[in-house]
Write a protein that holds these residues in place. Sequence first.
Motif, mmCIF file in Angstrom:
data_model
loop_
_atom_site.group_PDB
_atom_site.id
_atom_site.type_symbol
_atom_site.label_atom_id
_atom_site.label_comp_id
_atom_site.label_asym_id
_atom_site.label_seq_id
_atom_site.Cartn_x
_atom_site.Cartn_y
_atom_site.Cartn_z
ATOM 1 N N PRO A 31 -13.435 -9.965 -1.166
ATOM 2 C CA PRO A 31 -13.555 -9.130 -2.366
ATOM 3 C C PRO A 31 -14.612 -8.034 -2.164
ATOM 4 N N GLY A 32 -14.282 -6.831 -2.609
ATOM 5 C CA GLY A 32 -15.197 -5.712 -2.508
ATOM 6 C C GLY A 32 -15.160 -4.951 -1.204
ATOM 7 N N GLU A 33 -14.425 -5.457 -0.192
ATOM 8 C CA GLU A 33 -14.367 -4.775 1.097
ATOM 9 C C GLU A 33 -12.946 -4.579 1.618
ATOM 10 N N CYS A 34 -11.972 -5.057 0.904
ATOM 11 C CA CYS A 34 -10.584 -4.971 1.348
ATOM 12 C C CYS A 34 -10.052 -3.551 1.153
ATOM 13 N N PRO A 35 -9.394 -2.986 2.167
ATOM 14 C CA PRO A 35 -8.779 -1.660 1.993
ATOM 15 C C PRO A 35 -7.768 -1.680 0.851
ATOM 16 N N LYS A 36 -7.584 -0.541 0.205
ATOM 17 C CA LYS A 36 -6.710 -0.448 -0.967
ATOM 18 C C LYS A 36 -5.223 -0.387 -0.610
ATOM 19 N N ASN A 37 -4.904 -0.167 0.661
ATOM 20 C CA ASN A 37 -3.501 -0.164 1.075
ATOM 21 C C ASN A 37 -3.436 -0.407 2.577
ATOM 22 N N ILE A 38 -2.240 -0.671 3.078
ATOM 23 C CA ILE A 38 -2.107 -1.024 4.494
ATOM 24 C C ILE A 38 -2.405 0.159 5.409
ATOM 25 N N ARG A 84 0.390 -1.334 -17.773
ATOM 26 C CA ARG A 84 0.108 0.043 -17.377
ATOM 27 C C ARG A 84 -1.272 0.063 -16.747
ATOM 28 N N GLN A 85 -1.407 0.900 -15.714
ATOM 29 C CA GLN A 85 -2.658 0.958 -14.975
ATOM 30 C C GLN A 85 -3.038 2.409 -14.700
ATOM 31 N N SER A 86 -4.343 2.641 -14.520
ATOM 32 C CA SER A 86 -4.870 3.968 -14.211
ATOM 33 C C SER A 86 -5.635 3.892 -12.890
ATOM 34 N N PRO A 87 -4.925 3.928 -11.754
ATOM 35 C CA PRO A 87 -5.602 3.825 -10.462
ATOM 36 C C PRO A 87 -6.512 5.035 -10.210
ATOM 37 N N ARG A 88 -7.559 4.813 -9.428
ATOM 38 C CA ARG A 88 -8.500 5.883 -9.101
ATOM 39 C C ARG A 88 -7.851 6.997 -8.280
ATOM 40 N N HIS A 89 -6.866 6.685 -7.468
ATOM 41 C CA HIS A 89 -6.287 7.675 -6.555
ATOM 42 C C HIS A 89 -5.148 8.495 -7.173
ATOM 43 N N LEU A 99 3.804 1.230 -9.300
ATOM 44 C CA LEU A 99 2.642 1.157 -8.413
ATOM 45 C C LEU A 99 2.777 0.010 -7.423
ATOM 46 N N ARG A 100 1.999 0.078 -6.344
ATOM 47 C CA ARG A 100 1.924 -1.022 -5.381
ATOM 48 C C ARG A 100 0.686 -1.891 -5.627
ATOM 49 N N SER A 101 0.098 -1.773 -6.781
ATOM 50 C CA SER A 101 -1.093 -2.529 -7.151
ATOM 51 C C SER A 101 -0.836 -4.030 -7.046
ATOM 52 N N PRO A 102 -1.866 -4.811 -6.689
ATOM 53 C CA PRO A 102 -1.700 -6.266 -6.690
ATOM 54 C C PRO A 102 -1.619 -6.844 -8.098
ATOM 55 N N ASN A 103 -2.079 -6.087 -9.085
ATOM 56 C CA ASN A 103 -2.096 -6.565 -10.467
ATOM 57 C C ASN A 103 -0.724 -6.370 -11.098
ATOM 58 N N ARG A 104 0.009 -7.472 -11.253
ATOM 59 C CA ARG A 104 1.382 -7.417 -11.756
ATOM 60 C C ARG A 104 1.778 -8.782 -12.297
ATOM 61 N N PRO A 105 2.859 -8.873 -13.075
ATOM 62 C CA PRO A 105 3.233 -10.164 -13.670
ATOM 63 C C PRO A 105 3.387 -11.296 -12.650
ATOM 64 N N ASN A 106 4.018 -11.013 -11.533
ATOM 65 C CA ASN A 106 4.111 -11.966 -10.425
ATOM 66 C C ASN A 106 3.430 -11.287 -9.242
ATOM 67 N N ASP A 131 -3.652 -5.566 4.146
ATOM 68 C CA ASP A 131 -4.648 -5.276 3.111
ATOM 69 C C ASP A 131 -4.713 -6.400 2.079
ATOM 70 N N CYS A 132 -5.147 -7.572 2.511
ATOM 71 C CA CYS A 132 -5.321 -8.693 1.591
ATOM 72 C C CYS A 132 -6.538 -9.492 2.026
ATOM 73 N N PHE A 133 -7.016 -10.337 1.128
ATOM 74 C CA PHE A 133 -8.199 -11.139 1.406
ATOM 75 C C PHE A 133 -7.906 -12.230 2.428
ATOM 76 N N ASP A 134 -8.936 -12.624 3.156
ATOM 77 C CA ASP A 134 -8.823 -13.742 4.079
ATOM 78 C C ASP A 134 -8.404 -14.990 3.306
ATOM 79 N N GLY A 135 -7.434 -15.708 3.849
ATOM 80 C CA GLY A 135 -6.947 -16.933 3.222
ATOM 81 C C GLY A 135 -5.823 -16.737 2.226
ATOM 82 N N THR A 136 -5.309 -15.503 2.107
ATOM 83 C CA THR A 136 -4.222 -15.238 1.168
ATOM 84 C C THR A 136 -3.006 -16.097 1.511
ATOM 85 N N PRO A 137 -2.428 -16.787 0.531
ATOM 86 C CA PRO A 137 -1.248 -17.623 0.793
ATOM 87 C C PRO A 137 -0.023 -16.789 1.184
#
Length: 154
Positions: A31-38, A84-89, A99-106, A131-137
């Motif tokens: 968390p806090g260091e993961c790139p925002k996209n691949i 609905r989301q307001s990404p910084r980019h 969006l390709r945001s990780p924040n979504r219903p599933n 572009d995901c955290f270590d240990g992501t399932p």
Amino acid sequence: MRPGEIVAEGLAPPAGPVLRFVGRIRTPWGPGECPKNIGKARETGRGARVELDPAFAPALLGLEIGQPVVLLYWLHEARRDLLRQSPRHIDGTRGTFALRSPNRPNSIGLATVRITALDGAAGTLGIDAIDCFDGTPLLDIKPWLERVDLPPAP
């Protein structure tokens, strides 16, 4: 069953819709260091690896180093309530499905990566980046196929 097919011992088909994690993705990110996209993850030059549950190691047969594959993974720390989301980019607000945001219903992540190393016996894949955290399932691995995965021309 057809000749040559095998099944994972003790993994009976579930009753009803169930997601089964087949392994974990190992990355240098937290968390806090993961790139925002691949694309950003690739720019770092830091690869990653996939570690399968040993029961699923035989499923790697037929994959090769250099081959692109699609990884489906569970973004277990993401929010599931944003419509609905307001990404910084991006200027303005967009619907989550735009969006390709990780924040979504599933919170299912999807990335096309290239295999950089392969150990079928150990059930591990080296991959160029993710572009995901270590240990992501990990949910699934699918081969990327140009004849299937490129959309038709307009």
